[in-house]
Design a protein around this motif. Structure first.
Motif, PDB file in Angstrom:
ATOM      1  N   SER A 102      -5.090   9.516  -1.740  1.00 19.94           N
ATOM      2  CA  SER A 102      -4.991   8.997  -3.095  1.00 19.94           C
ATOM      3  C   SER A 102      -5.085   7.476  -3.068  1.00 19.94           C
ATOM      4  CB  SER A 102      -3.665   9.420  -3.716  1.00 19.94           C
ATOM      5  OG  SER A 102      -2.587   8.795  -3.034  1.00 19.94           O
ATOM      6  N   HIS A 103      -5.099   6.845  -4.239  1.00 17.83           N
ATOM      7  CA  HIS A 103      -5.138   5.387  -4.278  1.00 17.83           C
ATOM      8  C   HIS A 103      -3.864   4.786  -3.684  1.00 17.83           C
ATOM      9  CE1 HIS A 103      -2.763   6.275  -7.896  1.00 17.83           C
ATOM     10  NE2 HIS A 103      -2.317   5.042  -7.831  1.00 17.83           N
ATOM     11  N   VAL A 104      -2.735   5.515  -3.812  1.00 21.57           N
ATOM     12  CA  VAL A 104      -1.483   5.058  -3.198  1.00 21.57           C
ATOM     13  C   VAL A 104      -1.598   5.128  -1.675  1.00 21.57           C
ATOM     14  CG1 VAL A 104       0.996   5.482  -2.965  1.00 21.57           C
ATOM     15  CG2 VAL A 104      -0.117   5.761  -5.194  1.00 21.57           C
ATOM     16  N   ASP A 105      -2.186   6.218  -1.156  1.00 15.36           N
ATOM     17  CA  ASP A 105      -2.390   6.360   0.292  1.00 15.36           C
ATOM     18  C   ASP A 105      -3.283   5.236   0.821  1.00 15.36           C
ATOM     19  OD1 ASP A 105      -0.936   8.703   0.115  1.00 15.36           O
ATOM     20  OD2 ASP A 105      -2.716   9.974  -0.051  1.00 15.36           O
ATOM     21  N   GLN A 109      -2.262   2.450   3.536  1.00 20.59           N
ATOM     22  CA  GLN A 109      -3.057   2.305   4.750  1.00 20.59           C
ATOM     23  C   GLN A 109      -3.587   0.877   4.886  1.00 20.59           C
ATOM     24  OE1 GLN A 109      -3.623   4.254   7.324  1.00 20.59           O
ATOM     25  NE2 GLN A 109      -5.084   2.850   8.276  1.00 20.59           N
ATOM     26  N   SER A 110      -4.052   0.295   3.794  1.00 20.10           N
ATOM     27  CA  SER A 110      -4.589  -1.061   3.817  1.00 20.10           C
ATOM     28  C   SER A 110      -3.521  -2.066   4.248  1.00 20.10           C
ATOM     29  CB  SER A 110      -5.132  -1.428   2.436  1.00 20.10           C
ATOM     30  OG  SER A 110      -5.609  -2.755   2.416  1.00 20.10           O
ATOM     31  N   MET A 111      -2.287  -1.853   3.788  1.00 16.62           N
ATOM     32  CA  MET A 111      -1.190  -2.750   4.135  1.00 16.62           C
ATOM     33  C   MET A 111      -0.959  -2.768   5.646  1.00 16.62           C
ATOM     34  SD  MET A 111       2.810  -2.530   3.006  1.00 16.62           S
ATOM     35  CE  MET A 111       2.981  -0.921   3.813  1.00 16.62           C
ATOM     36  N   TYR A 112      -0.965  -1.573   6.265  1.00 19.04           N
ATOM     37  CA  TYR A 112      -0.730  -1.503   7.703  1.00 19.04           C
ATOM     38  C   TYR A 112      -1.931  -2.002   8.499  1.00 19.04           C
ATOM     39  CZ  TYR A 112       3.604   0.973   6.897  1.00 19.04           C
ATOM     40  OH  TYR A 112       4.882   1.289   6.491  1.00 19.04           O
ATOM     41  N   GLN A 113      -3.130  -1.808   7.965  1.00 16.18           N
ATOM     42  CA  GLN A 113      -4.322  -2.296   8.658  1.00 16.18           C
ATOM     43  C   GLN A 113      -4.365  -3.824   8.710  1.00 16.18           C
ATOM     44  OE1 GLN A 113      -7.268   1.181   7.156  1.00 16.18           O
ATOM     45  NE2 GLN A 113      -8.275  -0.711   7.709  1.00 16.18           N
ATOM     46  N   ARG A 114      -3.738  -4.474   7.729  1.00 18.96           N
ATOM     47  CA  ARG A 114      -3.705  -5.937   7.757  1.00 18.96           C
ATOM     48  C   ARG A 114      -2.878  -6.432   8.939  1.00 18.96           C
ATOM     49  NH1 ARG A 114      -3.738  -5.471   1.951  1.00 18.96           N
ATOM     50  NH2 ARG A 114      -1.447  -5.432   1.855  1.00 18.96           N
ATOM     51  N   MET A 115      -1.919  -5.620   9.385  1.00 22.06           N
ATOM     52  CA  MET A 115      -1.109  -5.980  10.549  1.00 22.06           C
ATOM     53  C   MET A 115      -1.744  -5.508  11.846  1.00 22.06           C
ATOM     54  SD  MET A 115       2.777  -5.272   9.163  1.00 22.06           S
ATOM     55  CE  MET A 115       2.459  -3.562   8.691  1.00 22.06           C
ATOM     56  N   ASP A 116      -2.503  -4.399  11.774  1.00 22.98           N
ATOM     57  CA  ASP A 116      -3.126  -3.821  12.969  1.00 22.98           C
ATOM     58  C   ASP A 116      -4.419  -3.138  12.537  1.00 22.98           C
ATOM     59  OD1 ASP A 116      -3.921  -2.491  15.231  1.00 22.98           O
ATOM     60  OD2 ASP A 116      -2.001  -1.505  15.607  1.00 22.98           O
ATOM     61  N   SER A 117      -5.553  -3.701  12.911  1.00 19.38           N
ATOM     62  CA  SER A 117      -6.853  -3.180  12.469  1.00 19.38           C
ATOM     63  C   SER A 117      -7.152  -1.786  13.012  1.00 19.38           C
ATOM     64  CB  SER A 117      -7.970  -4.142  12.880  1.00 19.38           C
ATOM     65  OG  SER A 117      -8.020  -4.291  14.296  1.00 19.38           O
ATOM     66  N   SER A 118      -6.416  -1.364  14.060  1.00 21.71           N
ATOM     67  CA  SER A 118      -6.627  -0.034  14.643  1.00 21.71           C
ATOM     68  C   SER A 118      -5.721   1.025  14.026  1.00 21.71           C
ATOM     69  CB  SER A 118      -6.404  -0.076  16.158  1.00 21.71           C
ATOM     70  OG  SER A 118      -7.289  -0.973  16.776  1.00 21.71           O
ATOM     71  N   VAL A 146     -10.898   0.836   3.234  1.00 18.06           N
ATOM     72  CA  VAL A 146     -11.913  -0.214   3.174  1.00 18.06           C
ATOM     73  C   VAL A 146     -11.766  -0.946   1.847  1.00 18.06           C
ATOM     74  CG1 VAL A 146     -14.371  -0.747   3.167  1.00 18.06           C
ATOM     75  CG2 VAL A 146     -13.506   1.106   4.613  1.00 18.06           C
ATOM     76  N   ASN A 147     -11.613  -2.253   1.905  1.00 16.90           N
ATOM     77  CA  ASN A 147     -11.484  -3.061   0.691  1.00 16.90           C
ATOM     78  C   ASN A 147     -12.861  -3.483   0.203  1.00 16.90           C
ATOM     79  OD1 ASN A 147      -8.622  -3.029   0.676  1.00 16.90           O
ATOM     80  ND2 ASN A 147      -8.594  -4.633   2.231  1.00 16.90           N
ATOM     81  N   GLU A 148     -13.173  -3.116  -1.022  1.00 15.84           N
ATOM     82  CA  GLU A 148     -14.451  -3.476  -1.650  1.00 15.84           C
ATOM     83  C   GLU A 148     -14.147  -4.265  -2.917  1.00 15.84           C
ATOM     84  OE1 GLU A 148     -16.109   0.371  -2.224  1.00 15.84           O
ATOM     85  OE2 GLU A 148     -16.917   0.501  -0.182  1.00 15.84           O
ATOM     86  N   GLY A 149     -13.960  -5.566  -2.745  1.00 17.78           N
ATOM     87  CA  GLY A 149     -13.551  -6.386  -3.872  1.00 17.78           C
ATOM     88  C   GLY A 149     -12.132  -6.049  -4.270  1.00 17.78           C
ATOM     89  N   SER A 150     -11.936  -5.657  -5.513  1.00 14.23           N
ATOM     90  CA  SER A 150     -10.613  -5.263  -6.000  1.00 14.23           C
ATOM     91  C   SER A 150     -10.343  -3.780  -5.816  1.00 14.23           C
ATOM     92  CB  SER A 150     -10.480  -5.618  -7.491  1.00 14.23           C
ATOM     93  OG  SER A 150     -11.496  -4.951  -8.249  1.00 14.23           O
ATOM     94  N   ASN A 151     -11.347  -3.045  -5.318  1.00 10.63           N
ATOM     95  CA  ASN A 151     -11.210  -1.601  -5.132  1.00 10.63           C
ATOM     96  C   ASN A 151     -11.036  -1.261  -3.661  1.00 10.63           C
ATOM     97  OD1 ASN A 151     -11.640  -1.099  -7.924  1.00 10.63           O
ATOM     98  ND2 ASN A 151     -13.862  -1.247  -7.615  1.00 10.63           N
ATOM     99  N   GLN A 152     -10.480  -0.073  -3.420  1.00  6.84           N
ATOM    100  CA  GLN A 152     -10.314   0.429  -2.062  1.00  6.84           C
ATOM    101  C   GLN A 152     -10.943   1.809  -1.950  1.00  6.84           C
ATOM    102  OE1 GLN A 152      -6.040   0.272  -1.779  1.00  6.84           O
ATOM    103  NE2 GLN A 152      -6.055  -1.713  -0.751  1.00  6.84           N
ATOM    104  N   SER A 153     -11.548   2.079  -0.820  1.00  4.27           N
ATOM    105  CA  SER A 153     -12.145   3.381  -0.565  1.00  4.27           C
ATOM    106  C   SER A 153     -11.784   3.841   0.835  1.00  4.27           C
ATOM    107  CB  SER A 153     -13.669   3.324  -0.731  1.00  4.27           C
ATOM    108  OG  SER A 153     -14.237   2.430   0.217  1.00  4.27           O
TER     109      SER A 153
END
Length: 264
Positions: A102-105, A109-118, A146-153
């Protein structure tokens, strides 16, 4: 960029069992493993089951305290096996809904990837029905955000489930057997919170709350503890048969070795 995830079969078993523990709310946990090839490959060898701080049907949250505890657990395992283990991802369930994040998921996920790209996310969609066979099914997806501007996919990550034959097998077995106790702790906390917040409730309300807790614990025994015990007994019997066969093969090989020695 992460391209593939190797998931231990024992960890997959723990996660699926955890996901099947409830079809009303989502569950969650953290994943411990190693990162290889400059962050392109992640091997997941252990899991940490997290107690839900708040039961919700459509989302889960990981507290900073739980993340710290999982990190300490990863350091303990790393010292035991002499490998650079760390928290490499998280998992949660989607009961009765699609496996896609979901968008929450994606935000989590994006938050944790900012700390660890793997860092990787895995979702187990459970209590689904296969339309062709009408049988229950479990779907799994492995993803990153994946951050695409203001959207995430989502970006799907290739995942392979491997048999686990290393020293972490015992740890995963212990994690699996701890699952019913963790679920009971959740029910006890929910009951105690209700009691502390409603100290003036009448006797009927108190009896109702106690009955709900009893039913929940009965569900844990019926749906988790009993099937788990039966599966472990069956696995023990199978291992006994395998051990007997291996001993016979060993004895036969020793006889052949003695005969070869006599002929030299």
């Amino acid at each position: 960029m992460l391209t593939k995830v190797l998931l231990s079969s024992d960890v997959a078993l723990v996660c699926v069992q955890h996901a099947l523990s409830t079809e009303k709310e989502e569950i969650m946990g953290l994943l411990i493993g190693e990162v290889h090839n400059n962050g392109t490959l992640v091997t997941i060898v252990s899991s940490v089951i997290l107690r839900r701080l708040d039961k919700k049907p459509d989302r889960v949250e990981i507290s900073e305290e739980q993340l710290v505890q999982a990190t300490l657990r990863a350091e303990e395992l790393a010292a035991e096996v002499g490998r650079p283990l760390r928290v490499v991802g998280w998992y949660h369930s989607h009961p009765h809904i699609t496996v896609w994040p979901s968008h929450v998921d994606l935000s989590t996920q994006s938050m944790y990837q900012r700390m660890d790209s793997s860092f990787v996310g895995i979702i187990f969609a459970v209590f689904l029905t296969d339309q062709s066979t009408k049988a229950p099914s479990v779907q799994i997806t492995c993803f990153q955000s994946v951050n695409e501007g203001s959207n995430q996919s989502r970006r799907e990550i290739e995942m392979e489930i491997l048999n686990n034959n290393d020293s972490l097998l015992i740890n995963n077995f212990e994690t699996l057997t701890q699952l019913p106790a963790i679920l009971k702790q959740e029910e006890d906390e929910a009951f105690n919170n209700e009691v502390s917040q409603n100290e003036t409730d009448d006797i009927l309300t108190k009896q109702h709350n106690a009955a709900v807790r009893t039913i929940a614990i009965g569900h844990i025994v019926d749906k988790m503890s009993r099937p788990m015990l039966e599966a472990l007994v069956a696995r023990n019997e199978l291992n006994s048969v395998r051990l007997k066969t291996l001993k016979q093969q060993h004895q036969q090989m020793m006889v052949k070795l003695e005969n070869m020695s006599c002929n030299i």
